[in-house]
Design a protein around this motif. Structure first.
Motif, PDB file in Angstrom:
ATOM      1  N   CYS A   1      -7.433   6.145  -4.313  1.00 54.08           N
ATOM      2  CA  CYS A   1      -6.582   7.323  -4.261  1.00 54.08           C
ATOM      3  C   CYS A   1      -5.869   7.797  -5.242  1.00 54.08           C
ATOM      4  O   CYS A   1      -5.837   8.902  -5.613  1.00 54.08           O
ATOM      5  CB  CYS A   1      -5.549   7.233  -2.911  1.00 54.08           C
ATOM      6  SG  CYS A   1      -6.231   6.818  -1.311  1.00 54.08           S
ATOM      7  N   THR A   2      -5.479   6.677  -5.834  1.00 56.86           N
ATOM      8  CA  THR A   2      -4.544   7.054  -7.386  1.00 56.86           C
ATOM      9  C   THR A   2      -5.464   7.748  -8.134  1.00 56.86           C
ATOM     10  O   THR A   2      -4.953   8.617  -8.831  1.00 56.86           O
ATOM     11  CB  THR A   2      -4.074   5.713  -7.833  1.00 56.86           C
ATOM     12  OG1 THR A   2      -3.273   5.390  -6.910  1.00 56.86           O
ATOM     13  CG2 THR A   2      -3.190   6.160  -9.050  1.00 56.86           C
TER      14      THR A   2
ATOM     15  N   LEU B   1      -6.227   1.917  -2.398  1.00 57.97           N
ATOM     16  CA  LEU B   1      -5.030   2.595  -2.965  1.00 57.97           C
ATOM     17  C   LEU B   1      -5.509   3.053  -4.698  1.00 57.97           C
ATOM     18  O   LEU B   1      -5.190   4.158  -4.972  1.00 57.97           O
ATOM     19  CB  LEU B   1      -3.805   1.616  -3.123  1.00 57.97           C
ATOM     20  CG  LEU B   1      -2.670   2.164  -3.987  1.00 57.97           C
ATOM     21  CD1 LEU B   1      -2.078   3.583  -3.323  1.00 57.97           C
ATOM     22  CD2 LEU B   1      -1.743   1.072  -3.954  1.00 57.97           C
TER      23      LEU B   1
ATOM     24  N   ASN C   1      -7.134  -2.474   1.365  1.00 63.11           N
ATOM     25  CA  ASN C   1      -5.962  -1.604   1.018  1.00 63.11           C
ATOM     26  C   ASN C   1      -5.683  -1.579  -0.343  1.00 63.11           C
ATOM     27  O   ASN C   1      -5.566  -0.152  -1.037  1.00 63.11           O
ATOM     28  CB  ASN C   1      -4.699  -2.000   1.791  1.00 63.11           C
ATOM     29  CG  ASN C   1      -4.759  -1.791   3.131  1.00 63.11           C
ATOM     30  OD1 ASN C   1      -5.380  -0.966   3.803  1.00 63.11           O
ATOM     31  ND2 ASN C   1      -3.765  -2.767   4.168  1.00 63.11           N
ATOM     32  N   LYS C   2      -5.930  -2.490  -1.106  1.00 61.85           N
ATOM     33  CA  LYS C   2      -5.652  -2.483  -2.549  1.00 61.85           C
ATOM     34  C   LYS C   2      -6.744  -1.588  -3.435  1.00 61.85           C
ATOM     35  O   LYS C   2      -6.268  -0.796  -3.975  1.00 61.85           O
ATOM     36  CB  LYS C   2      -5.334  -3.853  -3.439  1.00 61.85           C
ATOM     37  CG  LYS C   2      -4.202  -4.639  -3.105  1.00 61.85           C
ATOM     38  CD  LYS C   2      -4.283  -5.897  -3.782  1.00 61.85           C
ATOM     39  CE  LYS C   2      -2.790  -6.811  -3.403  1.00 61.85           C
ATOM     40  NZ  LYS C   2      -2.880  -8.053  -4.336  1.00 61.85           N
TER      41      LYS C   2
ATOM     42  N   VAL D   1       1.661   1.526   0.556  1.00 63.63           N
ATOM     43  CA  VAL D   1       0.595   0.527   0.656  1.00 63.63           C
ATOM     44  C   VAL D   1       0.933  -0.898   0.104  1.00 63.63           C
ATOM     45  O   VAL D   1       0.636  -1.808   0.870  1.00 63.63           O
ATOM     46  CB  VAL D   1      -0.643   1.274  -0.078  1.00 63.63           C
ATOM     47  CG1 VAL D   1      -1.656   0.036  -0.109  1.00 63.63           C
ATOM     48  CG2 VAL D   1      -1.130   2.441   0.387  1.00 63.63           C
ATOM     49  N   GLU D   2       1.708  -1.039  -0.773  1.00 67.02           N
ATOM     50  CA  GLU D   2       2.138  -2.312  -1.184  1.00 67.02           C
ATOM     51  C   GLU D   2       3.019  -2.928  -0.369  1.00 67.02           C
ATOM     52  O   GLU D   2       3.070  -4.140  -0.101  1.00 67.02           O
ATOM     53  CB  GLU D   2       2.881  -2.126  -2.717  1.00 67.02           C
ATOM     54  CG  GLU D   2       1.849  -1.807  -3.630  1.00 67.02           C
ATOM     55  CD  GLU D   2       2.671  -1.281  -5.201  1.00 67.02           C
ATOM     56  OE1 GLU D   2       3.950  -1.325  -4.956  1.00 67.02           O
ATOM     57  OE2 GLU D   2       1.860  -0.834  -5.918  1.00 67.02           O
TER      58      GLU D   2
ATOM     59  N   LEU E   1       3.081   6.940  -1.877  1.00 67.80           N
ATOM     60  CA  LEU E   1       1.679   6.176  -1.357  1.00 67.80           C
ATOM     61  C   LEU E   1       1.829   4.966  -1.933  1.00 67.80           C
ATOM     62  O   LEU E   1       1.197   4.133  -1.181  1.00 67.80           O
ATOM     63  CB  LEU E   1       0.713   7.095  -2.030  1.00 67.80           C
ATOM     64  CG  LEU E   1      -0.920   6.663  -1.870  1.00 67.80           C
ATOM     65  CD1 LEU E   1      -1.011   6.721  -0.197  1.00 67.80           C
ATOM     66  CD2 LEU E   1      -1.731   7.444  -2.548  1.00 67.80           C
ATOM     67  N   GLN E   2       1.956   4.519  -3.067  1.00 68.36           N
ATOM     68  CA  GLN E   2       1.870   3.126  -3.624  1.00 68.36           C
ATOM     69  C   GLN E   2       2.981   2.323  -3.124  1.00 68.36           C
ATOM     70  O   GLN E   2       2.583   1.231  -2.704  1.00 68.36           O
ATOM     71  CB  GLN E   2       2.059   3.409  -5.201  1.00 68.36           C
ATOM     72  CG  GLN E   2       0.985   4.040  -5.912  1.00 68.36           C
ATOM     73  CD  GLN E   2       1.496   4.345  -7.628  1.00 68.36           C
ATOM     74  OE1 GLN E   2       2.831   4.365  -7.649  1.00 68.36           O
ATOM     75  NE2 GLN E   2       0.623   4.658  -8.204  1.00 68.36           N
TER      76      GLN E   2
END
Length: 638
Positions: free
Chosen positions: A127-128, A124, A120-121, A621-622, A617-618
């Protein structure tokens, strides 16, 4: 004090996500958030068991503040969403839906939480990085020389709140007013101080129940509520004079002359001593004399003004306004440059006076209001938005929606870009990272220290979670589709679903050897096998999938698919040959980015705040990773 009962030991819960009750509560919360999402979301009524106020809303802030839970994990997620909303005002439901979807997919896939967190990290970061690219296919520039993109951005926020109960024309009217109010608060020309810091003005909202929505309006300056009993005939005459500027004095201390203002206690008055109330009145009249001498023309007080002082000031042509309330003090200070005076026992300092350009009485619905016009000098502008609606519930939702729209517009000043709405950013981004992740699976898996199959499993769950946000926009039995060319989201009404097989990732069957017009049998199509389903045009490729008996794998025709995608950028008539597949199916094609250009295309219907969605989004996920990483929950039950 000794305890009545012995203190109980804290309760320690091992692996809370493995408990059925915790999973049930999280699933329920996800369903609640999903059902509220989008313009067609469902309203929620929240009340307690013993009665009291009933809250009707579909906004995430009101809903999450009203709904309480005893589950620590839900409290943690709710707190993170509310913290995001306190900073960005938008994408609260988006954050919750994505967070719960990520957790749910990890649990169903059987991936170890530690492996899922690594994947996931990494995704992410992908995506960023993708969203921050200059040529990102999900971004459009916001042009402040034109109001079109600003109105679209404001309308996207307001139309996503179904509890406002607005028609299309009313949504457009309120969105235009929100942009008008926002532009009035942005200073023109050079501003004093640092050029990198711009001091914005303020919008004050006045709610009027029982009027038509189209009666809503925006006025520069401030509208102050005036009860009929407060507007004196001399005040009415004063407001009809030629415009100023007028000198203004503002007080936050009570000028009623009551002894109770000095607090509790006893007061001893010796025989023959003057009456304390007469002494206080003398002080108030000295204050009035100074105001008249200093040519004050508008005298305002947060609290009550003594009737004798009012009569004295009005006799000398001063407009008197009392009982302002604390909410209007800061806007008046900001607009007029006045300093709020908290004492009347000392003379008014010259720098405490402010200015207004003029004042008049306006009738807004059933109210008479004093309109204070802003001064001519450059200063942070203050404007008043008058919002009208049919009942109190709709009015509260509309007020909250307009405040959020204003905050979103202010965020664009820092970063003047927006993201495609209507679920198109999520589907396009899911297709991008799916294609990139599949291509680089071996290399990325090695760098993360996981197997390639684990990485692909985590990648599938991440993409499915993004598409779950787009699917949450679909209500009333609609079908969510994604086109195979640009990976934009399309919504087909119930009963008009496009016939299409389930496309499997990485499996494609070419039909170059199938003669034109030859029909063959349906079935499960495997890679490398001949296609035997439906009428296949010569030379076209057919993606593999499970096709029901007697059903053809075909493109949707024009009567089934809407004219545009969710955001409005992709038009079916302008892109012949588009093919669609249901959401949450993997397909091997790489999405082709549409070059939007510098200006916002006129056909765009929905835009989302870039800053708010990127942070959402961040956070999602976090927070999902944090919940997956929790092994023990320790609760104090005392």
């Amino acid at each position: 004090m000794s305890r009545v009962t012995k203190k109980a030991s804290s309760v320690c819960t091992d692996s809370p996500l493995s408990m059925n009750e915790v999973c049930r509560k999280m699933t329920l919360m996800r369903q609640i958030l999903t059902s509220c999402f989008g313009p067609n979301g469902r309203l929620k009524q929240v009340h307690n068991n013993v009665g009291g106020h009933v809250l009707t809303t579909s906004t995430s802030t009101s809903l999450l503040q009203a709904v309480s839970s005893s589950e620590p994990l839900l409290k943690l997620i709710t707190a993170s969403i509310l913290n995001h909303l306190s900073r960005f005002s938008d994408c609260g439901l988006y954050t919750g839906i994505l967070c719960f979807s990520l957790i749910d997919h990890v649990q169903k896939s059987g991936l170890r939480p530690s492996v899922a967190i690594k994947i996931n990290k990494q995704l992410l970061e992908v995506c960023t990085s993708f969203l921050n690219q200059e040529d990102c296919g999900c971004k459009v520039n916001v042009d402040f020389n034109s109001c079109q993109s600003l109105v679209t951005l404001a309308r996207s926020v307001i139309s996503s709140k179904p509890a406002c109960v607005l028609t299309g024309g009313e949504q457009q009217h309120i969105s235009t007013l929100a942009v008008h109010a926002f532009l009035l608060t942005v200073p023109c020309g050079d501003t004093p101080g640092s050029p990198d810091r711009v001091r914005l003005g303020r919008t004050v909202t006045v709610s009027i129940e029982g009027q038509f929505v189209l009666d809503s309006a925006v006025f520069p300056g401030l509208l102050v509520n005036l009860p009929d009993m407060q507007l004196h005939p001399t005040d009415s005459e004063r407001t009809r004079r030629e415009p100023g500027p007028f000198r203004l004095a503002l007080f936050t201390v009570s000028l009623s002359g009551d002894l109770s203002e000095f607090g509790e206690g006893s007061l001893e008055v010796h025989s023959g001593s003057p009456d304390p109330e007469d002494l206080i009145l003398d002080e108030l009249l000295k204050l009035g004399e100074q105001a008249v001498t200093d040519q004050v023309e508008v005298f305002m007080c947060q609290r009550v003004i003594h009737p004798v002082l009012q009569h004295y000031l009005r006799r000398h042509g001063v407009l008197v306004v009392e009982r302002l309330g604390i909410a209007l003090i800061q806007p008046i200070v900001q607009m007029t440059g006045a300093q709020a005076v908290a004492l009347y026992q000392t003379p008014i300092p010259p720098e405490a006076y402010g200015q207004v350009k003029g004042c008049c009485v306006r009738t807004v619905g059933s109210r008479e209001m004093l309109h204070l016009l802003p001064p001519r000098e450059p200063a942070p502008a203050v404007c008043t938005m008058v919002l009208c609606h049919r009942n109190d519930t709709m009015l509260n939702e509309l007020k909250a929606a307009c405040q959020r729209a204003e905050h979103v517009l202010r965020l664009t000043l820092r970063d003047p870009v927006a993201l495609l709405g209507g679920g198109c950013t999520e589907t396009h981004m899911a297709a991008y990272i799916s294609n990139k992740g599949t291509t680089e699976a071996a290399e990325v898996a090695l760098s993360l220290g996981v197997s390639q199959s684990q990485y692909l499993l985590g990648l599938d769950g991440f993409c499915s979670s993004l598409e779950a946000v787009a699917l949450a926009l679909v209500h009333d039995g609609e079908t969510g589709l994604v086109d195979l060319s640009y990976a934009h989201h399309w919504s087909v009404p119930q009963g008009e679903a496009v016939h299409s097989g389930t496309v499997l990732q990485g499996e494609a069957v070419h039909s170059g050897t199938v003669p034109q017009g030859e029909a063959v049998h349906s079935g499960t199509v495997l890679q490398g096998e001949a296609v035997h389903s439906g009428t296949v045009p010569q030379g076209e490729a057919v993606h593999s999938g499970t096709v029901p008996q007697g059903e053809a794998l075909q493109r949707g025709d024009g009567d089934e698919v809407p004219a545009t995608c969710g955001c409005g950028l992709v038009e079916r008539s302008a892109r012949p040959g588009l093919e669609w597949t249901p959401l949450n199916t993997r397909y091997p094609s790489r999405p082709a980015p549409l070059v939007v250009g510098k200006d916002t295309p006129p056909q765009l219907r929905v835009l989302d705040s870039f800053t708010a969605k990127l942070n959402a989004l961040q956070v999602a996920v976090e927070m999902a990773n944090l919940v997956l990483d929790i092994r023990y929950v320790i609760q104090d039950v005392n």
